[in-house]
Scaffold this motif. Structure first.
Motif, PDB file in Angstrom:
ATOM      1  N   SER A   6       0.827  -1.214   0.000  1.00 22.91           N
ATOM      2  CA  SER A   6       0.000   0.000   0.000  1.00 22.91           C
ATOM      3  C   SER A   6       0.857   1.258   0.000  1.00 22.91           C
ATOM      4  N   PHE A   7       0.442   2.209  -0.822  1.00 22.57           N
ATOM      5  CA  PHE A   7       1.111   3.499  -0.936  1.00 22.57           C
ATOM      6  C   PHE A   7       0.127   4.611  -0.554  1.00 22.57           C
ATOM      7  N   VAL A   8       0.606   5.604   0.168  1.00 20.25           N
ATOM      8  CA  VAL A   8      -0.152   6.835   0.395  1.00 20.25           C
ATOM      9  C   VAL A   8       0.645   7.982  -0.204  1.00 20.25           C
ATOM     10  N   PHE A   9      -0.032   8.826  -0.967  1.00 18.29           N
ATOM     11  CA  PHE A   9       0.605   9.990  -1.564  1.00 18.29           C
ATOM     12  C   PHE A   9       0.056  11.253  -0.912  1.00 18.29           C
ATOM     13  N   TYR A  10       0.936  12.008  -0.262  1.00 21.29           N
ATOM     14  CA  TYR A  10       0.583  13.327   0.250  1.00 21.29           C
ATOM     15  C   TYR A  10       0.699  14.302  -0.921  1.00 21.29           C
ATOM     16  N   LEU A  11      -0.412  14.871  -1.352  1.00 18.99           N
ATOM     17  CA  LEU A  11      -0.422  15.791  -2.484  1.00 18.99           C
ATOM     18  C   LEU A  11      -0.426  17.229  -1.978  1.00 18.99           C
ATOM     19  N   VAL A  12       0.669  17.935  -2.236  1.00 20.47           N
ATOM     20  CA  VAL A  12       0.788  19.339  -1.856  1.00 20.47           C
ATOM     21  C   VAL A  12       0.244  20.184  -3.002  1.00 20.47           C
ATOM     22  N   ASP A  13      -0.596  21.159  -2.694  1.00 21.28           N
ATOM     23  CA  ASP A  13      -1.197  21.969  -3.753  1.00 21.28           C
ATOM     24  C   ASP A  13      -0.159  22.497  -4.730  1.00 21.28           C
ATOM     25  N   GLU A  14      -0.548  22.538  -6.001  1.00 22.93           N
ATOM     26  CA  GLU A  14       0.317  22.850  -7.141  1.00 22.93           C
ATOM     27  C   GLU A  14       1.321  21.720  -7.398  1.00 22.93           C
ATOM     28  N   PHE A  15       0.953  20.508  -6.985  1.00 14.43           N
ATOM     29  CA  PHE A  15       1.833  19.365  -7.215  1.00 14.43           C
ATOM     30  C   PHE A  15       2.001  19.114  -8.718  1.00 14.43           C
ATOM     31  N   ALA A  16       3.122  18.480  -9.065  1.00  7.91           N
ATOM     32  CA  ALA A  16       3.449  18.223 -10.468  1.00  7.91           C
ATOM     33  C   ALA A  16       2.603  17.063 -10.990  1.00  7.91           C
ATOM     34  N   HIS A  17       1.716  17.352 -11.921  1.00 10.35           N
ATOM     35  CA  HIS A  17       0.803  16.321 -12.405  1.00 10.35           C
ATOM     36  C   HIS A  17       1.532  15.238 -13.187  1.00 10.35           C
ATOM     37  N   LEU A  18       2.586  15.592 -13.903  1.00 12.62           N
ATOM     38  CA  LEU A  18       3.357  14.583 -14.634  1.00 12.62           C
ATOM     39  C   LEU A  18       3.949  13.560 -13.674  1.00 12.62           C
ATOM     40  N   SER A  19       4.514  14.040 -12.572  1.00 13.34           N
ATOM     41  CA  SER A  19       5.067  13.128 -11.561  1.00 13.34           C
ATOM     42  C   SER A  19       3.968  12.266 -10.944  1.00 13.34           C
ATOM     43  N   PHE A  20       2.815  12.863 -10.720  1.00  9.40           N
ATOM     44  CA  PHE A  20       1.670  12.146 -10.163  1.00  9.40           C
ATOM     45  C   PHE A  20       1.294  10.960 -11.056  1.00  9.40           C
ATOM     46  N   SER A  21       1.155  11.210 -12.345  1.00 10.05           N
ATOM     47  CA  SER A  21       0.793  10.138 -13.277  1.00 10.05           C
ATOM     48  C   SER A  21       1.875   9.073 -13.346  1.00 10.05           C
ATOM     49  N   CYS A  22       3.129   9.524 -13.342  1.00  8.98           N
ATOM     50  CA  CYS A  22       4.243   8.566 -13.438  1.00  8.98           C
ATOM     51  C   CYS A  22       4.417   7.756 -12.162  1.00  8.98           C
ATOM     52  N   ALA A  23       3.815   8.213 -11.064  1.00  9.60           N
ATOM     53  CA  ALA A  23       3.862   7.452  -9.816  1.00  9.60           C
ATOM     54  C   ALA A  23       2.747   6.424  -9.748  1.00  9.60           C
ATOM     55  N   VAL A  24       1.539   6.834 -10.125  1.00  5.65           N
ATOM     56  CA  VAL A  24       0.364   5.979  -9.931  1.00  5.65           C
ATOM     57  C   VAL A  24       0.169   4.983 -11.073  1.00  5.65           C
ATOM     58  N   GLU A  25       0.374   5.406 -12.306  1.00  8.59           N
ATOM     59  CA  GLU A  25       0.087   4.532 -13.440  1.00  8.59           C
ATOM     60  C   GLU A  25       0.909   3.241 -13.455  1.00  8.59           C
ATOM     61  N   PRO A  26       2.198   3.266 -13.121  1.00  7.11           N
ATOM     62  CA  PRO A  26       2.925   1.994 -13.056  1.00  7.11           C
ATOM     63  C   PRO A  26       2.310   1.006 -12.065  1.00  7.11           C
ATOM     64  N   LEU A  27       1.769   1.509 -10.960  1.00  8.77           N
ATOM     65  CA  LEU A  27       1.140   0.631  -9.972  1.00  8.77           C
ATOM     66  C   LEU A  27      -0.135   0.013 -10.544  1.00  8.77           C
ATOM     67  N   ARG A  28      -0.923   0.855 -11.204  1.00  7.46           N
ATOM     68  CA  ARG A  28      -2.162   0.346 -11.823  1.00  7.46           C
ATOM     69  C   ARG A  28      -1.846  -0.693 -12.894  1.00  7.46           C
ATOM     70  N   ILE A  29      -0.865  -0.415 -13.721  1.00  6.77           N
ATOM     71  CA  ILE A  29      -0.521  -1.326 -14.810  1.00  6.77           C
ATOM     72  C   ILE A  29       0.042  -2.634 -14.265  1.00  6.77           C
ATOM     73  N   ALA A  30       0.791  -2.556 -13.165  1.00  7.18           N
ATOM     74  CA  ALA A  30       1.337  -3.780 -12.549  1.00  7.18           C
ATOM     75  C   ALA A  30       0.204  -4.698 -12.112  1.00  7.18           C
ATOM     76  N   ASN A  31      -0.831  -4.136 -11.521  1.00  5.31           N
ATOM     77  CA  ASN A  31      -1.992  -4.943 -11.145  1.00  5.31           C
ATOM     78  C   ASN A  31      -2.664  -5.546 -12.372  1.00  5.31           C
ATOM     79  N   LEU A  32      -2.742  -4.746 -13.433  1.00  7.81           N
ATOM     80  CA  LEU A  32      -3.407  -5.196 -14.654  1.00  7.81           C
ATOM     81  C   LEU A  32      -2.677  -6.355 -15.310  1.00  7.81           C
ATOM     82  N   VAL A  33      -1.378  -6.211 -15.519  1.00 13.87           N
ATOM     83  CA  VAL A  33      -0.634  -7.231 -16.273  1.00 13.87           C
ATOM     84  C   VAL A  33      -0.386  -8.488 -15.442  1.00 13.87           C
TER      85      VAL A  33
END
Length: 316
Positions: A6-33
């Motif tokens: 389990s991962f928890v992400f503390y999101l600070v306002d004006e957070f970098a959306h590119l980094s956000f996607s690159c953090a979460v999407e690999p986890l989602r894809i790992a579950n998928l594949v």
């Protein structure tokens, strides 16, 4: 086989959306594949309801910073203007989780917040290159490195952007093996996965399509001597070539003289400090090798079209 991580992400306002996607999407894809719930994740923010990214996207979160984290990893994610969002609530939550033994990490500019909280002293750390000048000035007890990420310290740090995907794939490979990490990378059409030791910025060699070791060494000497600039003749002596040879190399590959390149390097650092720190114009002038604020202001305006004070005023 490891259970669900389990991962928890503390999101600070004006957070970098590119980094956000690159953090979460690999986890989602790992579950998928894998066809298995290898990962689960949740988000927290200051108000406990939403978090605003740097591109205007609003993300619904699962709770606030006041709630204790029950997860295997906590990652802090920040972005633009992170200094404006270092609230007492956030700093208190980070120190609480650190004291409870929760593995903490930082993505993009979030390493600045952890360093401010005193959590990175004595460690190697990575942060987005745009914040290097500010970070070095303010946190001398942290060993800042130009790497895309640092995963072999007690606190993991990533420089952000696609380096976040590199980090996630690295952690995935450590837990579930290289085959899964490679399969996830393939699903992302990501065929340039980098090791931690890779540097963030395009090198002088790659940027200008050349492989001249003398020029590379000269640029390195300059970058390490911003506060006390080294005369061109001394740079040439340290490199082991004549001043005329050095001038020829800079003209051929960088289309400017060594002195002009050096001046622009110093002024770019000055601009970073003006935009990111609260140091006075005089302090910044000294930190970038100028002994006269008048001269500093003149050459700064010559390059950027605005005075140092005017540059800072544009932020208000």
């Amino acid at each position: 086989m490891a259970g669900t991580e389990s991962f928890v992400f503390y999101l600070v306002d004006e957070f970098a959306h590119l980094s956000f996607s690159c953090a979460v999407e690999p986890l989602r894809i790992a579950n998928l594949v894998s066809g298995k719930p290898l990962y689960e994740w949740s988000f927290a923010s200051e108000n406990g309801e939403t978090a605003l990214s740097n591109n205007g996207t609003v993300v619904r979160v699962h709770g606030g910073f006041d709630q204790p984290v029950k997860a295997d990893r906590l990652f802090l994610l920040a972005g633009s203007n992170m200094r404006n969002h270092m609230t007492k609530r956030l700093l208190s939550a980070l120190r609480r989780e650190r004291s409870h033994g929760t593995p903490v990490g930082a993505l993009c500019s979030a390493a600045y917040i952890l360093a401010y909280a005193g959590m990175l002293d004595g460690m190697r750390a990575a942060i987005h290159w745009a914040y290097h000048d500010l970070f070095v000035e303010e946190f001398p007890n942290v060993e800042l490195v130009p790497n895309v990420f640092v995963a072999d310290e007690k606190i993991i740090t990533s420089s952000g952007g696609t380096a976040t995907a590199d980090l996630m794939l690295h952690l995935m490979g450590e837990t579930h093996g290289a085959d899964l990490a490679n399969e996830v990378a393939d699903q992302m059409v990501y065929n340039t996965v980098r090791e931690a030791s890779a540097t963030q910025k395009v090198s002088v060699q790659a940027r200008h399509g050349m492989r001249n070791p003398h020029l590379t060494q000269a640029v390195q000497i300059m970058s390490e001597s911003i506060e006390d600039p080294v005369p061109t003749a001394e740079v040439a002596r340290q490199v082991g070539i004549s001043t005329r040879q050095l001038e020829r190399l800079f003209g051929q590959y960088l289309e400017r003289s060594p002195s002009k390149y050096y001046l622009e390097m110093r002024l770019q650092r000055a601009r970073n400090l003006l935009l990111q720190s609260e140091k006075s114009v005089t302090e910044i002038a000294v930190a970038t090798g100028f002994r006269s604020t008048t001269h500093f202001a003149r050459v700064y305006r010559g390059l950027f079209g605005v005075s140092p004070g005017g540059q800072r005023a544009r932020l208000t």
